[in-house]
Write an enzyme that holds these catalytic residues in place. Structure first.
Site, PDB file in Angstrom:
ATOM      1  N   TYR A 141       0.827  -1.214   0.000  1.00  0.00           N
ATOM      2  CA  TYR A 141       0.000   0.000   0.000  1.00  0.00           C
ATOM      3  C   TYR A 141       0.863   1.267   0.000  1.00  0.00           C
ATOM      4  CZ  TYR A 141      -4.028  -2.938   1.194  1.00  0.00           C
ATOM      5  OH  TYR A 141      -5.020  -3.892   1.200  1.00  0.00           O
ATOM      6  N   LYS A 186       3.176 -15.394   2.387  1.00  0.00           N
ATOM      7  CA  LYS A 186       3.073 -16.129   1.117  1.00  0.00           C
ATOM      8  C   LYS A 186       4.506 -16.460   0.700  1.00  0.00           C
ATOM      9  CE  LYS A 186       0.606 -17.618  -2.426  1.00  0.00           C
ATOM     10  NZ  LYS A 186      -0.289 -18.786  -2.315  1.00  0.00           N
ATOM     11  N   ASP A 219      -3.350 -18.076   1.755  1.00  0.00           N
ATOM     12  CA  ASP A 219      -4.516 -18.747   1.159  1.00  0.00           C
ATOM     13  C   ASP A 219      -5.048 -19.817   2.112  1.00  0.00           C
ATOM     14  OD1 ASP A 219      -1.988 -19.725   0.613  1.00  0.00           O
ATOM     15  OD2 ASP A 219      -2.485 -20.604  -1.310  1.00  0.00           O
ATOM     16  N   ASP A 243      -5.515  -6.662   5.895  1.00  0.00           N
ATOM     17  CA  ASP A 243      -6.696  -5.895   5.484  1.00  0.00           C
ATOM     18  C   ASP A 243      -7.801  -6.867   5.052  1.00  0.00           C
ATOM     19  OD1 ASP A 243      -8.324  -3.850   4.698  1.00  0.00           O
ATOM     20  OD2 ASP A 243      -7.134  -3.237   2.974  1.00  0.00           O
ATOM     21  N   ASP A 247     -11.325  -8.482   7.568  1.00  0.00           N
ATOM     22  CA  ASP A 247     -12.730  -8.351   7.172  1.00  0.00           C
ATOM     23  C   ASP A 247     -13.409  -9.719   7.165  1.00  0.00           C
ATOM     24  OD1 ASP A 247     -12.776  -5.612   6.911  1.00  0.00           O
ATOM     25  OD2 ASP A 247     -13.829  -5.674   4.983  1.00  0.00           O
TER      26      ASP A 247
END
Ligand code: NAD
Length: 352
Positions: A141, A186, A219, A243, A247
């Protein structure tokens, strides 16, 4: 004790839920003899309307002088036009960076009385009590962004120091809880993740030998979060993965309106806010769920003021009020009548 708290109600349902947070904070302070100075300041869209700036200088200075900052929510259609030059969100990014808060904590607990409020099966949700620690100031970001006619690039960078401090924050938290830390990355594909894994392993092994560390690919974590969420204790991850996963995790509890967050840096000062936004669809109707804000106040009491007893009392009061049916429409049982924001605040105050 004495403490200064900067209060930023913000936009939409922000002022409605903050009003209940302040009532509980004042009641606790009175009861336990604390002298809290609560200063309400304009922020977000409301501040744009007043001053043209979502984070006016007076607001920023008061936040920097405060022991903690309590925020409602910001934003709304009024300030979201694509051509808008100033946006409420700029105020939030500016405030986080000025406060130096890099660790975003999001506890997710599933209330036994609300097992039916989630879209997942009750038996999967029983006993869920986890905390996400998301890195807030680095990663893709904030990396360099480039646009060519036929391509676009976002650079993801993490330094060793950035990873060390967030892993330490998560490990310290895990140490006070069930001592289980899952680090999410990852590492099979990304170089930043391989560095993340190396640093996380070293920090936990050398500084927190009592903690069990497990590495999990993002994942796989997304899948396990809804398959066996009660197995998790503390999860630490980088900015973008956090992020998305936070959620997903928020839905375990059944409503966005229930969940609190804390953003912390070095020292004890922090920024506390419910995870939801300004909910323009229900703003002004007095039906917003104040519980996410009340639980954010509890985090403030615990992390910035060191008042564990008061924090736990507020969490217990929220939990008991919900158990006895004090519920806004977002979590009301089928067929049961729902309470207003103020009535839920009253019920929690009565329990306090
Ligand atoms: P939102 O969280 O405001 O609302 C999503 C849905 O959840 C809506 O249906 C809303 O009614 C419901 N909801 C949210 N909080 C609730 C509560 N306390 N009680 C009951 N129901 C609740 O997200 P959105 O609609 O995507 O965004 C609305 C605005 O909020 C946008 O301008 C967005 O940029 C902003 N936003 C701000 C923050 C923040 O202040 N940190 C975070 C997210 C979104």
């Amino acid at each position: 004790m004495k403490a200064k708290i900067a209060v930023l109600p913000g936009d939409g349902i922000g002022p409605e839920v903050i009003a209940e947070g302040l009532r509980c904070l004042r009641a606790l302070a009175e009861r336990h003899g604390h002298e809290l100075t609560l200063t309400e300041l304009p922020f977000g869209g409301a501040a744009i309307d007043l001053t043209g700036n979502p984070l006016p200088r007076d607001t920023l200075e008061a936040c920097l002088r405060a022991d903690a900052v309590l925020l409602g929510a910001i934003g709304g259609p009024k300030w979201s036009a694509p051509e808008a030059k100033v946006r409420p969100e700029q105020g939030l990014l500016g405030l986080r960076s000025a406060l130096g808060v890099y660790a975003n904590l999001r506890p997710v607990r599933v209330h036994p009385a609300l097992l039916g409020a989630s879209t997942l099966k009750p038996e999967v949700l029983e006993g869920v009590d986890l905390v996400f620690v998301r890195e807030l100031t680095g990663g893709i970001y904030f990396g360099e962004k480039r646009r060519e006619p036929q391509s676009a690039t976002d650079v993801c960078t993490y330094t060793v120091a950035e990873i060390e401090r967030i892993v330490r924050a998560a490990a310290r938290l895990a140490h006070k809880r069930r001592r289980k830390l899952v680090s999410i990355d990852k590492a099979n594909v990304l170089e930043t993740s391989r560095l993340w894994r190396e640093v996380a392993t070293r920090i936990v092994r050398t500084e927190f030998p009592q903690i069990t560390l497990e590495h999990m690919l993002v994942d796989s974590a997304a899948m396990h979060l809804i398959r066996r969420p009660s197995d998790f204790d503390v999860l630490v991850t980088e900015n973008m993965f956090g992020d998305i996963l936070t959620d997903e995790a928020s839905m375990l509890a059944g409503s966005l309106g229930l969940l609190p967050s804390a953003s912390l840096g070095e020292g004890t000062r922090g920024l506390y806010e419910p995870i939801h936004g300004s909910a323009p669809d229900i703003a002004g109707r007095g039906i917003a769920n104040p519980c996410g804000t009340l639980l954010s106040v509890a985090l403030l009491l615990r992390h910035s003021l060191g008042l564990e007893g008061e924090a736990a009392a507020l969490e217990r009061a929220v939990s008991e009020a919900i158990a006895q049916g004090a519920r806004t429409p977002d979590i009301a049982a089928k067929g049961a009548s729902a309470l207003s924001t103020r009535e839920v605040g009253d019920a929690v105050l009565a329990k306090l």
